[in-house]
Design a protein around this motif. Structure first.
Motif, PDB file in Angstrom:
ATOM      1  N   MET A   1     -19.187 -43.306 -54.135  1.00 26.28           N
ATOM      2  CA  MET A   1     -18.443 -44.401 -54.746  1.00 26.28           C
ATOM      3  C   MET A   1     -18.732 -45.607 -53.864  1.00 26.28           C
ATOM      4  O   MET A   1     -18.469 -45.561 -52.666  1.00 26.28           O
ATOM      5  N   PRO A   2     -19.314 -46.677 -54.407  1.00 27.04           N
ATOM      6  CA  PRO A   2     -19.744 -47.816 -53.581  1.00 27.04           C
ATOM      7  C   PRO A   2     -18.670 -48.318 -52.628  1.00 27.04           C
ATOM      8  O   PRO A   2     -17.538 -48.544 -53.012  1.00 27.04           O
ATOM      9  N   GLY A   3     -19.075 -48.444 -51.369  1.00 25.42           N
ATOM     10  CA  GLY A   3     -18.188 -48.974 -50.356  1.00 25.42           C
ATOM     11  C   GLY A   3     -17.136 -48.001 -49.863  1.00 25.42           C
ATOM     12  O   GLY A   3     -16.298 -48.336 -49.052  1.00 25.42           O
ATOM     13  N   LYS A   4     -17.170 -46.766 -50.349  1.00 24.89           N
ATOM     14  CA  LYS A   4     -16.133 -45.798 -49.987  1.00 24.89           C
ATOM     15  C   LYS A   4     -16.753 -44.598 -49.269  1.00 24.89           C
ATOM     16  O   LYS A   4     -17.887 -44.243 -49.490  1.00 24.89           O
ATOM     17  N   ARG A   5     -15.959 -43.989 -48.422  1.00 18.96           N
ATOM     18  CA  ARG A   5     -16.318 -42.737 -47.776  1.00 18.96           C
ATOM     19  C   ARG A   5     -15.537 -41.646 -48.489  1.00 18.96           C
ATOM     20  O   ARG A   5     -14.347 -41.793 -48.748  1.00 18.96           O
ATOM     21  N   VAL A   6     -16.206 -40.560 -48.845  1.00 21.33           N
ATOM     22  CA  VAL A   6     -15.559 -39.463 -49.546  1.00 21.33           C
ATOM     23  C   VAL A   6     -15.645 -38.219 -48.669  1.00 21.33           C
ATOM     24  O   VAL A   6     -16.727 -37.841 -48.228  1.00 21.33           O
ATOM     25  N   GLN A   7     -14.519 -37.613 -48.404  1.00 20.47           N
ATOM     26  CA  GLN A   7     -14.501 -36.368 -47.637  1.00 20.47           C
ATOM     27  C   GLN A   7     -14.475 -35.214 -48.631  1.00 20.47           C
ATOM     28  O   GLN A   7     -13.532 -35.079 -49.408  1.00 20.47           O
ATOM     29  N   PRO A   8     -15.517 -34.382 -48.653  1.00 16.61           N
ATOM     30  CA  PRO A   8     -15.546 -33.270 -49.605  1.00 16.61           C
ATOM     31  C   PRO A   8     -14.496 -32.216 -49.259  1.00 16.61           C
ATOM     32  O   PRO A   8     -14.082 -32.078 -48.104  1.00 16.61           O
TER      33      PRO A   8
ATOM     34  N   ASP B   1     -24.975 -61.670 -52.857  1.00 17.84           N
ATOM     35  CA  ASP B   1     -24.696 -62.820 -51.993  1.00 17.84           C
ATOM     36  C   ASP B   1     -25.361 -62.648 -50.626  1.00 17.84           C
ATOM     37  O   ASP B   1     -25.921 -63.590 -50.077  1.00 17.84           O
ATOM     38  N   ASP B   2     -25.313 -61.420 -50.080  1.00 14.88           N
ATOM     39  CA  ASP B   2     -25.962 -61.148 -48.792  1.00 14.88           C
ATOM     40  C   ASP B   2     -27.463 -61.372 -48.878  1.00 14.88           C
ATOM     41  O   ASP B   2     -28.079 -61.933 -47.977  1.00 14.88           O
ATOM     42  N   GLU B   3     -28.081 -60.913 -49.971  1.00 10.27           N
ATOM     43  CA  GLU B   3     -29.528 -61.075 -50.142  1.00 10.27           C
ATOM     44  C   GLU B   3     -29.889 -62.547 -50.298  1.00 10.27           C
ATOM     45  O   GLU B   3     -30.888 -63.005 -49.751  1.00 10.27           O
ATOM     46  N   ALA B   4     -29.063 -63.309 -51.024  1.00 10.80           N
ATOM     47  CA  ALA B   4     -29.312 -64.737 -51.191  1.00 10.80           C
ATOM     48  C   ALA B   4     -29.185 -65.469 -49.863  1.00 10.80           C
ATOM     49  O   ALA B   4     -30.002 -66.343 -49.531  1.00 10.80           O
ATOM     50  N   LEU B   5     -28.174 -65.103 -49.083  1.00 10.15           N
ATOM     51  CA  LEU B   5     -27.991 -65.711 -47.769  1.00 10.15           C
ATOM     52  C   LEU B   5     -29.175 -65.387 -46.862  1.00 10.15           C
ATOM     53  O   LEU B   5     -29.687 -66.258 -46.160  1.00 10.15           O
ATOM     54  N   ALA B   6     -29.630 -64.147 -46.885  1.00 12.04           N
ATOM     55  CA  ALA B   6     -30.777 -63.743 -46.057  1.00 12.04           C
ATOM     56  C   ALA B   6     -32.026 -64.534 -46.469  1.00 12.04           C
ATOM     57  O   ALA B   6     -32.793 -64.987 -45.612  1.00 12.04           O
ATOM     58  N   ALA B   7     -32.227 -64.726 -47.767  1.00 15.11           N
ATOM     59  CA  ALA B   7     -33.385 -65.492 -48.239  1.00 15.11           C
ATOM     60  C   ALA B   7     -33.291 -66.948 -47.789  1.00 15.11           C
ATOM     61  O   ALA B   7     -34.285 -67.548 -47.366  1.00 15.11           O
TER      62      ALA B   7
ATOM     63  N   ALA C   1     -21.499 -54.969 -55.679  1.00 17.73           N
ATOM     64  CA  ALA C   1     -22.809 -55.453 -56.131  1.00 17.73           C
ATOM     65  C   ALA C   1     -22.928 -56.969 -55.941  1.00 17.73           C
ATOM     66  O   ALA C   1     -23.965 -57.466 -55.497  1.00 17.73           O
ATOM     67  N   GLU C   2     -21.861 -57.708 -56.267  1.00  9.41           N
ATOM     68  CA  GLU C   2     -21.883 -59.161 -56.088  1.00  9.41           C
ATOM     69  C   GLU C   2     -22.014 -59.537 -54.615  1.00  9.41           C
ATOM     70  O   GLU C   2     -22.748 -60.453 -54.256  1.00  9.41           O
ATOM     71  N   ALA C   3     -21.312 -58.819 -53.751  1.00  8.69           N
ATOM     72  CA  ALA C   3     -21.405 -59.088 -52.312  1.00  8.69           C
ATOM     73  C   ALA C   3     -22.812 -58.806 -51.807  1.00  8.69           C
ATOM     74  O   ALA C   3     -23.344 -59.543 -50.973  1.00  8.69           O
ATOM     75  N   GLN C   4     -23.438 -57.767 -52.334  1.00  5.47           N
ATOM     76  CA  GLN C   4     -24.805 -57.441 -51.916  1.00  5.47           C
ATOM     77  C   GLN C   4     -25.776 -58.529 -52.369  1.00  5.47           C
ATOM     78  O   GLN C   4     -26.660 -58.925 -51.620  1.00  5.47           O
TER      79      GLN C   4
END
Length: 151
Positions: free
Chosen positions: A36-43, A95-101, A90-93
């Motif tokens: 689940m994006p951004g989450k840690r899952v303990q099985p 934004d991160d890629e745009a900032l890096a560029a 996804a939007e934050a990612q």
């Protein structure tokens, strides 16, 4: 099960429908990231199960380790919250890629402007040439201020 995945996930409800009690699970040491994006899952644990692939006339049976026995809430609210989190992630990612560029572009422009001016620097008056190796004068020298001490 996702055949293209490196992780075999079995939902706790499916395990229950198969008549397998959770007591049969072996402990899982490591959590999952990215299920689940951004989450840690303990099985809840892991289990080895025989799985048949193919058709009755052309089949194969293998024992697979399902390392991720997890439970996901079935409520609409939880599904909506997960969807919102996925979109925000996804939007934050993006934004991160745009900032890096942008930063890469600024860095290359700064390097270009530095290179254009290289060699055009004119030293102040009072300069003397000092050989790099006084024992072997090959013409290579530094230009330093003539007011510096000879030491």
């Amino acid at each position: 099960m996702d055949g293209g995945s490196s992780l075999n996930i079995l939902y706790a409800h499916t395990l229950e429908l198969m008549g397998i009690v959770l007591d049969k699970l072996h402990p899982s040491v490591w959590p999952f990231h990215g299920v689940m994006p951004g989450k840690r899952v303990q099985p809840l644990g892991q289990i080895d199960l025989p799985v048949c692939f193919g058709t009755p006339s052309n089949s194969c049976k293998e024992v697979l380790t399902f390392e991720g026995v997890i439970t996901v809430g079935p409520s609409f609210d939880q599904a909506y919250e997960c969807d919102v989190e996925c979109v925000e992630h996804a939007e934050a990612q993006v934004d991160d890629e745009a900032l890096a560029a942008t930063l890469d572009k600024m860095a290359s422009e700064a390097l270009d402007s530095t290179c254009r001016h290289a060699g055009s620097f004119e030293p102040a008056k009072g300069i003397k040439k000092v050989p790099l190796d006084p024992c072997h004068p090959d013409g290579k020298a530094l230009r330093v201020s003539d007011t510096l001490d000879s030491k």
